[in-house]
Structure formats: C-alpha cells, structure tokens
Design a protein around this motif. Structure first.
Motif, PDB file in Angstrom:
ATOM      1  N   ASN A 145      -0.380 -64.458  33.227  1.00 17.30           N
ATOM      2  CA  ASN A 145      -0.925 -63.136  32.939  1.00 17.30           C
ATOM      3  C   ASN A 145      -1.523 -62.519  34.205  1.00 17.30           C
ATOM      4  O   ASN A 145      -1.330 -61.327  34.490  1.00 17.30           O
ATOM      5  CB  ASN A 145      -1.984 -63.238  31.845  1.00 17.30           C
ATOM      6  CG  ASN A 145      -2.554 -61.885  31.486  1.00 17.30           C
ATOM      7  OD1 ASN A 145      -1.864 -60.993  31.023  1.00 17.30           O
ATOM      8  ND2 ASN A 145      -3.860 -61.721  31.702  1.00 17.30           N
ATOM      9  N   SER A 182       1.298 -61.421  36.473  1.00 17.46           N
ATOM     10  CA  SER A 182       1.999 -60.247  35.956  1.00 17.46           C
ATOM     11  C   SER A 182       1.246 -58.962  36.281  1.00 17.46           C
ATOM     12  O   SER A 182       1.832 -57.881  36.322  1.00 17.46           O
ATOM     13  CB  SER A 182       2.192 -60.370  34.440  1.00 17.46           C
ATOM     14  OG  SER A 182       0.975 -60.166  33.742  1.00 17.46           O
ATOM     15  N   GLN A 183      -0.059 -59.086  36.509  1.00 18.72           N
ATOM     16  CA  GLN A 183      -0.866 -57.910  36.813  1.00 18.72           C
ATOM     17  C   GLN A 183      -0.957 -57.630  38.318  1.00 18.72           C
ATOM     18  O   GLN A 183      -0.946 -56.471  38.733  1.00 18.72           O
ATOM     19  CB  GLN A 183      -2.269 -58.084  36.231  1.00 18.72           C
ATOM     20  CG  GLN A 183      -2.286 -58.149  34.714  1.00 18.72           C
ATOM     21  CD  GLN A 183      -3.692 -58.276  34.165  1.00 18.72           C
ATOM     22  OE1 GLN A 183      -4.622 -57.588  34.615  1.00 18.72           O
ATOM     23  NE2 GLN A 183      -3.875 -59.161  33.201  1.00 18.72           N
ATOM     24  N   HIS A 225       9.757 -67.646  35.373  1.00 18.14           N
ATOM     25  CA  HIS A 225       8.796 -66.543  35.299  1.00 18.14           C
ATOM     26  C   HIS A 225       8.273 -66.132  36.668  1.00 18.14           C
ATOM     27  O   HIS A 225       7.894 -64.985  36.880  1.00 18.14           O
ATOM     28  CB  HIS A 225       7.615 -66.927  34.417  1.00 18.14           C
ATOM     29  CG  HIS A 225       7.981 -67.135  32.995  1.00 18.14           C
ATOM     30  ND1 HIS A 225       8.721 -66.237  32.269  1.00 18.14           N
ATOM     31  CD2 HIS A 225       7.731 -68.166  32.161  1.00 18.14           C
ATOM     32  CE1 HIS A 225       8.887 -66.689  31.049  1.00 18.14           C
ATOM     33  NE2 HIS A 225       8.308 -67.856  30.959  1.00 18.14           N
ATOM     34  N   TYR A 235       5.465 -62.991  40.969  1.00 21.90           N
ATOM     35  CA  TYR A 235       5.873 -62.778  39.584  1.00 21.90           C
ATOM     36  C   TYR A 235       7.294 -62.235  39.532  1.00 21.90           C
ATOM     37  O   TYR A 235       7.635 -61.301  40.257  1.00 21.90           O
ATOM     38  CB  TYR A 235       4.909 -61.796  38.920  1.00 21.90           C
ATOM     39  CG  TYR A 235       5.209 -61.512  37.460  1.00 21.90           C
ATOM     40  CD1 TYR A 235       5.131 -62.522  36.514  1.00 21.90           C
ATOM     41  CD2 TYR A 235       5.544 -60.224  37.049  1.00 21.90           C
ATOM     42  CE1 TYR A 235       5.386 -62.257  35.179  1.00 21.90           C
ATOM     43  CE2 TYR A 235       5.797 -59.958  35.719  1.00 21.90           C
ATOM     44  CZ  TYR A 235       5.720 -60.977  34.780  1.00 21.90           C
ATOM     45  OH  TYR A 235       5.976 -60.709  33.461  1.00 21.90           O
ATOM     46  N   THR A 261       5.399 -55.572  36.749  1.00 19.76           N
ATOM     47  CA  THR A 261       4.016 -55.796  36.345  1.00 19.76           C
ATOM     48  C   THR A 261       3.659 -54.949  35.133  1.00 19.76           C
ATOM     49  O   THR A 261       4.252 -53.905  34.867  1.00 19.76           O
ATOM     50  CB  THR A 261       3.061 -55.436  37.494  1.00 19.76           C
ATOM     51  OG1 THR A 261       3.295 -54.084  37.881  1.00 19.76           O
ATOM     52  CG2 THR A 261       3.293 -56.343  38.689  1.00 19.76           C
ATOM     53  N   GLN A 264       4.177 -55.449  31.984  1.00 20.40           N
ATOM     54  CA  GLN A 264       5.166 -55.301  30.921  1.00 20.40           C
ATOM     55  C   GLN A 264       4.649 -56.001  29.674  1.00 20.40           C
ATOM     56  O   GLN A 264       4.704 -57.221  29.543  1.00 20.40           O
ATOM     57  CB  GLN A 264       6.517 -55.895  31.333  1.00 20.40           C
ATOM     58  CG  GLN A 264       7.273 -55.019  32.308  1.00 20.40           C
ATOM     59  CD  GLN A 264       8.643 -55.604  32.582  1.00 20.40           C
ATOM     60  OE1 GLN A 264       8.786 -56.792  32.756  1.00 20.40           O
ATOM     61  NE2 GLN A 264       9.632 -54.753  32.611  1.00 20.40           N
ATOM     62  N   GLU A 271       6.580 -58.649  27.394  1.00 21.34           N
ATOM     63  CA  GLU A 271       6.787 -60.020  27.837  1.00 21.34           C
ATOM     64  C   GLU A 271       5.796 -60.991  27.211  1.00 21.34           C
ATOM     65  O   GLU A 271       6.005 -62.199  27.249  1.00 21.34           O
ATOM     66  CB  GLU A 271       6.646 -60.103  29.362  1.00 21.34           C
ATOM     67  CG  GLU A 271       7.828 -59.569  30.131  1.00 21.34           C
ATOM     68  CD  GLU A 271       9.026 -60.491  30.001  1.00 21.34           C
ATOM     69  OE1 GLU A 271       8.885 -61.696  30.220  1.00 21.34           O
ATOM     70  OE2 GLU A 271      10.090 -59.976  29.664  1.00 21.34           O
ATOM     71  N   THR A 272       4.712 -60.502  26.620  1.00 20.68           N
ATOM     72  CA  THR A 272       3.619 -61.377  26.222  1.00 20.68           C
ATOM     73  C   THR A 272       4.074 -62.489  25.281  1.00 20.68           C
ATOM     74  O   THR A 272       3.781 -63.666  25.490  1.00 20.68           O
ATOM     75  CB  THR A 272       2.501 -60.562  25.553  1.00 20.68           C
ATOM     76  OG1 THR A 272       2.039 -59.583  26.475  1.00 20.68           O
ATOM     77  CG2 THR A 272       1.349 -61.475  25.151  1.00 20.68           C
ATOM     78  N   ILE A 303       6.271 -65.035  27.068  1.00 23.88           N
ATOM     79  CA  ILE A 303       5.483 -65.844  27.985  1.00 23.88           C
ATOM     80  C   ILE A 303       4.761 -66.950  27.223  1.00 23.88           C
ATOM     81  O   ILE A 303       4.748 -68.113  27.624  1.00 23.88           O
ATOM     82  CB  ILE A 303       4.464 -64.966  28.758  1.00 23.88           C
ATOM     83  CG1 ILE A 303       5.194 -64.098  29.781  1.00 23.88           C
ATOM     84  CG2 ILE A 303       3.396 -65.816  29.432  1.00 23.88           C
ATOM     85  CD1 ILE A 303       4.344 -63.007  30.371  1.00 23.88           C
TER      86      ILE A 303
END
Length: 263
Positions: free
Chosen positions: A12, A15-16, A48, A58, A62, A64, A67-68, A71
C-alpha cells in the motif's frame, strides 16, 4: 505486525509513493533490512513490485483503488502459496510442457519457479498472469486468449476466450477457485471466468486443482469441477486431517506442499 499484514502495508505504501529504499522502509515498519528484503521478494514474486539496487518500485499506476482486493488476495497466505507453487514446479511440470494457467493468485505463485524449466509453452486468459510469465519466462512461448476484458479481474472472458481453449490443447491445466468443499467441489464466484476455466479443463490432458488450505470448507456460487471430477489437487499442510483422508478415500491424487517458516 504479522508478516502478511506487513506486506500489505508495504505494498500500500509503495502504491502511493511509487518507490522507496529498503533502509527507509525498514525504519518505517520497524523491522530489519533483511526482513524488508524478504517481504519485497515475496511481493516481487507476485509481480506487484520490482526490486532495484537498494529499493523497490511499484509495478502499476499509483493510487489505483481497484487493486486493493487483488493485493490482499495475493499477499494473504503468501508462504503457503509459494510452497504450493514450488511443489508444483518440482513435481508436475516437465521440459517442453504445454500449460494452461488460470487467473488465481495461488496458480500465479507457480510462475517464479518455472524459470529453470526449458522450452515451456504457456497460455492464460489473465493479464496479470501473462505479465508475470513475461517477467519470469521471457524466452518461453506465451499465449493470451483475447476476448471480453473483465476490468475488475483483468481477465479475458466470453466466447472468444472460451473458444481459444477449445482450439488449443495442453498437457496440464492448473486451475483454482475461491472455495472448495467435499460436497460441492471447486467453486468460483464469477460465472464468465468459470466458463473459461471449464474450457481449459476440457482441452488439457490433465487438470490440477491448486488451492490453499484456507479456502477448503468454503463454497461459492458457480461450480468449476465436482470433487469426483478432480484428477489431482495440490494444497498446503493446513488441510484438516479429516478432509485429507476423505479425498484420499475418494481416490483423488492429493498432494500436500510443506510450508517453510515465514519470517
């Protein structure tokens, strides 16, 4: 923090921010750099992230949100999925094999362990699976089905995808689902994806059901294969003794992958 929860938090975070160093992530998550490297290796095996010298990048856009769920699925029970993937590569896949792989995260855990097996031909209807195949097996023959793109699962479904597997043949198909029970067999929640999985099984000499033990005892809306239709099933050592014995009594070729301690 447990390893699975920490890996979700790391992913997470990446991804940010897009990328970060191993040292900074070790400080952020209050663990050693060796632990962060192991976590990053797990996330890289699931395609990932990409590890670089001293850090990680990543593999995606970013922020998105879609994707949670994916993931979480890929990082939960990662040690068990790696163990299953390693076991399958060692015991089910041969040089010159032709393989069908579905979109499941447990099936995709097999891919890093295929890189030393020569001359493979692999087909899938999953964009994520195709991406992982390209990363780990760039010299192999890789086929994608085409068809209607399911944006949430990032899989090709519908008549075009189903017809692809009707026109091609594989020695082995590796398929998974969201649940398995002795009574109902292997099940999934997506009807269109399930239709593609069934096409895979019809066009393969052998079908191997791949499912981690946490999904055993849970069912879903659509049956993929009845229990007595299953030729081989690979899971991890978390399977209950009663389920193990029942499957063996039914004559199913059951394989239990040993799980290394997760750090």
């Amino acid at each position: 923090m447990l390893p699975e929860a920490r890996r979700r938090a790391i992913l997470n975070h990446l991804s940010q921010v897009g990328s970060d160093t191993i040292i900074d992530m070790a400080e952020r998550f209050h663990v050693s750099t060796m632990t962060i490297r192991r976590d990053l290796k797990t996330l890289q095996d699931a395609s990932h992230i990409t590890m670089s010298h001293g850090g990680a990048v990543y593999n995606g856009d970013t922020f998105q949100q879609y994707e949670t769920h994916h993931i979480e699925r890929a990082t939960i029970r990662a040690a068990e999925k790696r163990a299953i993937g390693q076991y399958i590569a060692a015991n089910f896949v041969d040089e010159d094999d032709v393989l069908f792989l579905d979109s499941g995260t447990t099936v995709r855990a097999l891919i890093p362990y295929l890189k030393n097996i020569a001359n493979l031909t692999v087909a899938s209807n999953s964009i994520r699976t195709i991406d992982a195949l390209y990363r780990y097996l760039p010299e192999s023959a890789i086929f994608s089905t085409g068809g209607l793109l399911s944006s949430t699962a990032q899989t090709f479904v519908g008549p075009v995808a189903e017809r692809f597997f009707e026109d091609f043949f594989a020695r082995k198909a590796f398929i998974s689902g969201v649940g398995f029970t002795i009574q109902a067999g292997l099940a999934d929640s997506q009807m269109l994806d399930t239709a593609v999985k069934k096409s895979m099984t019809r066009s393969a000499d052998a079908t191997v059901v791949v499912i981690d033990s946490s999904k055993i005892g849970y069912s879903a809306m659509v049956q993929v294969l009845g229990t007595r239709e299953i030729q081989s099933l690979v899971t991890d050592e978390g399977i209950a003794d009663s389920d193990r014995q029942t499957l063996l009594d039914m004559g199913i070729d059951l394989h239990v992958a040993p799980v290394a301690p997760d750090g």
